[in-house]
Design an enzyme around this catalytic site. Structure first.
Site, PDB file in Angstrom:
ATOM      1  N   LYS A  23      52.001 -36.147  46.333  1.00 15.36           N
ATOM      2  CA  LYS A  23      50.679 -35.490  46.311  1.00 15.36           C
ATOM      3  C   LYS A  23      50.689 -34.302  47.259  1.00 15.36           C
ATOM      4  O   LYS A  23      51.277 -34.363  48.356  1.00 15.36           O
ATOM      5  CB  LYS A  23      49.632 -36.506  46.743  1.00 15.36           C
ATOM      6  CG  LYS A  23      48.184 -36.027  46.696  1.00 15.36           C
ATOM      7  CD  LYS A  23      47.264 -37.201  47.081  1.00 15.36           C
ATOM      8  CE  LYS A  23      45.798 -36.807  47.020  1.00 15.36           C
ATOM      9  NZ  LYS A  23      44.935 -37.959  47.383  1.00 15.36           N
ATOM     10  N   SER A  98      41.374 -39.159  44.289  1.00 12.38           N
ATOM     11  CA  SER A  98      41.784 -37.787  44.375  1.00 12.38           C
ATOM     12  C   SER A  98      43.266 -37.571  44.023  1.00 12.38           C
ATOM     13  O   SER A  98      43.691 -36.422  43.879  1.00 12.38           O
ATOM     14  CB  SER A  98      41.512 -37.233  45.769  1.00 12.38           C
ATOM     15  OG  SER A  98      42.187 -37.989  46.728  1.00 12.38           O
ATOM     16  N   SER A 122      41.350 -43.384  46.355  1.00 11.78           N
ATOM     17  CA  SER A 122      42.001 -42.215  45.768  1.00 11.78           C
ATOM     18  C   SER A 122      43.338 -42.457  45.100  1.00 11.78           C
ATOM     19  O   SER A 122      43.859 -41.555  44.454  1.00 11.78           O
ATOM     20  CB  SER A 122      42.160 -41.116  46.823  1.00 11.78           C
ATOM     21  OG  SER A 122      40.886 -40.555  47.094  1.00 11.78           O
TER      22      SER A 122
END
Lengths: 391, 261, 72
Positions: A23, A98, A122
């Site tokens: 990420k 997220s 997330s």
């Protein structure tokens, strides 16, 4: 090697083949680290996060950085102007956030292993919406050094994989004490342990009742299929877990974001998106002397209260079980107000408050979430593997 | 006149407060790492043991009551020499002491920011993150002689304890019950005395408002600070990356433990 | 002090109005969290870091540099 990234998984990619996607709020030397934000579009970190270094030492190669909600703020994946992420299962729907890009990359088969960050869901939310396995470890299990802070008290580095075995591999590899992250001093070794058999399961009535009927049906179907006995108990205060979580998030996020003013790196603060700006303003406001007691001090007390409640509860039960998300992935653009988006987190926030590990398993379009007490990661992982087999 | 000091003592350490960077002098921006330059994702390491021991020694020598539980806080403000735009500063670990007939309000530890030169607009972060001990005195000093006496004895004490050879003295001056003026950028005893003398004269002529001024050693005068350095509300928050809220210093068989939860 | 000024974010009038309304809505929704008072928690100890300097191995490239110093 050209990858067909049809669903906006990646912010940056290398040409070298690799097994691991990271990420883009986790620093990896050799790649930009943008946090999916225009402010950090040109930021090149001079170091690699400890957790990633550990995986690199085991022979994994980072092949790209994945898109996410800007600075990890959001549950849809769409709060970013640097990418256009879509749900691989239905391109009209959000992938979840997220850690959206990491979930998409694994679902689309672009990479085998992906890591993201989970603050209040997330990793587990996009795992559910993209129908893969998402794991949030105990707080302090894996070093956060190199993970850009969203909420320091709740952030964890988590995994997105097609199955539990791959999650076990990553979590085992990343776990351990790090003197660059002092919250890891009690990190435990992950080892194979007896699984699901004999584990005492509990569910909270209020979380079940907050789910869509279709989700509840699937949840009941799953527990029947796996022959699980689940005690359903009342926990009315669980609704308060959401504002408790968000008040702490706002205050800590505002502090974490102080450093981004373009003086040594990055660009100016005006480039931040609306969700990020709103959280900074709120966090600044509730941290002021005259406002502190109204929300922030209360949230700190509430968190402690929840932790003490859960400690008592885990004397009687091994795992909490619930649908990860209360409804299916929303359509892109469907959610227009923050409170609706925050309320989607009812199933995923309480593990963050009590610092426990939590895993989401895909089942027929929804997620089954199992949560254990802090540092029960081994028991949770191996029980989840059993549950995966039974579903 | 009423004068009080906020004395910043740099203890003699090999490394910085929250990272392993050397504290020795070097070419600009070479003694740095992700932690002391505020790179995103960085977190503080455990506090420097030499700095903590020096602080405890000093607190005892100043006859302070030691506090068992001490938190490290984030003090938020924007300034060009502060990479995170917050400074890590501890709650007082020593309080209510006295030295040389001057009350010692408290002593705590903090980290130094980098060096910013407003004239050139250049920043050197070699110093950023170096340990500092701050000693705050009561405004008990009512004459230049008493100020000189106190500072000379304090400096001698530091030498005797082997703690440090560097002090910076932020000096607070007020006259006739008027507003308190803080003067920064004082690096010597003579500088402090000159600053006090200048301020006493200036305040008598111009009056005084609550403000921060900078001492200019070339002209031996004080000037208003160019950028706003002090804010009304620093939004103090416990540093969440240092295990949990509280930290305590316990001297146990000569070893120091830093407790947090 | 003005909140946007305090956190150094310049907002247009329209942005400010909209964000203030959203903030108020969120704070009203959070309201009185209202759970009972928690019991005080205990402390645990960690050891401070020694005092050994490590030579800097980082190539921190500041985007604006002049004679090694950073230009603000």
């Amino acid at each position: 090697m050209t990858l067909k990234d049809r669903h906006g998984a990646f912010i940056s990619l290398t040409d070298t083949p690799g097994e691991l996607a990271v990420k883009d709020n986790i620093c990896v030397q050799g790649f930009m680290c943008t946090a999916s934000s225009k402010l950090l579009e040109n930021y090149e970190p001079p170091y690699t996060a400890t957790a990633v270094q550990k995986l690199q030492k085991q022979g994994l190669t980072v092949m790209g950085k994945t898109s996410c909600d800007e600075f990890a703020c959001g549950s849809t994946g769409t709060h970013t102007s640097l990418a256009n992420p879509r749900n691989p299962l239905d391109e009209k729907r959000v992938p979840g956030g997220s850690s959206s890009g990491s979930a998409i990359a694994v679902k689309d088969g672009l990479v085998r292993y992906a890591i993201g960050s989970d603050t209040g869901g997330s990793v587990r939310c996009p795992a559910t919406f993209c129908q893969i396995v998402g794991y949030r470890p105990s707080y302090g299990q894996i070093s956060r050094y190199g993970l850009m802070d969203m909420c320091m008290s709740f952030d964890t580095i988590g995994t997105l994989t097609r199955n539990v075995d791959d999650a076990i591999y990553l979590i085992t590899g990343m776990s351990g004490k790090d003197d660059k992250d002092l919250t890891t001093m009690n990190s435990v070794d992950v080892k194979e342990t007896p699984g699901l058999a004999g584990k005492r399961l509990v569910a909270f009535r209020q979380i079940l009742e907050s789910c869509d009927p279709g989700i509840r049906e699937k949840f009941n179907e799953a527990t029947e299929k796996a022959k699980l006995h689940v005690d359903v108990i009342d926990f009315p205060e669980i609704h308060k877990s959401i504002p408790t979580y968000y008040m702490i998030v706002f205050a800590e996020f505002a502090s974490a974001m102080q450093r981004f003013d373009g003086k040594f790196f990055g660009k100016n603060r005006e480039l931040l998106g609306q969700e990020v700006k709103r959280r900074i303003l709120l966090g600044t406001f509730i941290s002021q002397k005259e406002n502190k007691d109204k929300w922030y001090t209360q949230a700190i007390n509430a968190r402690k209260w929840f932790q003490q409640k859960f400690e008592a509860m885990f004397a009687k039960y091994d795992f909490v079980i619930n649908p990860t998300m209360p409804s299916p992935a929303p359509l892109v653009g469907e959610i227009t107000d923050p409170i609706t988006e925050y309320s989607m987190d009812l199933g995923t926030i309480f593990p963050s408050l009590m610092m426990g590990p939590s895993i989401s398993l895909p089942y027929q379009g929804m997620g089954i979430q199992l949560t254990g007490k802090r540092f029960s990661d081994s028991a949770l992982l191996y029980s989840a593997r059993d549950l995966e087999g039974a579903l | 006149m009423k004068v009080g000091f906020e004395l910043h003592v740099t203890p003699l350490t090999e490394s910085k407060m929250y990272c392993d960077c050397p504290t020795k002098n070097a070419q600009p921006n070479l003694q740095v790492c992700p932690i002391c330059t505020g790179q995103p994702g960085s977190k503080p390491m455990a506090p420097n043991e030499t700095a903590l021991r020096a602080g405890i020694k000093l607190a005892k020598a100043l006859n302070c009551t030691l506090n068992e539980s001490v938190s490290v806080m984030r003090k938020h403000y924007f300034y060009p020499d502060l990479p995170n735009n917050y400074q890590l500063t501890s709650e007082p670990f020593g309080e209510n002491g006295s030295f040389n007939n001057v009350g010692i309000t408290e002593i705590h530890f903090e980290e130094d920011p980098g060096q910013y030169d407003p004239k050139s607009g250049l920043v050197d972060l070699n110093r950023s993150g170096s340990p500092l001990l701050e000693v705050v005195t009561e405004p008990d000093i009512d004459s230049i002689e008493k100020a000189r006496d106190f500072l000379e004895e304090f400096s001698a004490l530091l030498g005797f304890l082997g703690i440090s050879q560097k002090i910076k003295a932020d000096t607070n001056v007020s006259i006739n019950g008027g507003a308190r003026v803080e003067v920064k950028n004082i690096g010597s005893i003579s500088g402090a005395l000159n600053a006090i003398q200048y301020e006493v004269n200036r305040q008598a002529k111009e009056g005084a408002v609550l403000e921060t001024r900078h001492y200019d050693k070339d002209t031996m005068t004080t000037k208003p600070a160019r950028l706003k350095e002090t804010v009304a509300d620093y939004r103090y928050m416990r540093e969440p990356n240092l295990p949990r809220p509280r930290a305590s210093l316990q001297a146990k068989n000569g070893s120091t433990t830093y407790s947090t939860t | 002090m003005d909140i946007p000024e305090l956190c150094r974010i310049k907002l247009t009038d329209e942005e400010q109005e909209r964000l203030e309304a959203e903030m108020k809505q969120i704070l009203d929704w959070a309201g009185e969290i209202g759970v009972p008072e928690a019991k005080p928690t205990a402390f645990e100890a960690i050891v401070p870091r020694g005092d050994r300097a490590r030579k800097s191995a980082y190539d921190i490239r500041f985007p604006k540099t002049k004679d090694g110093k950073i230009v603000i």
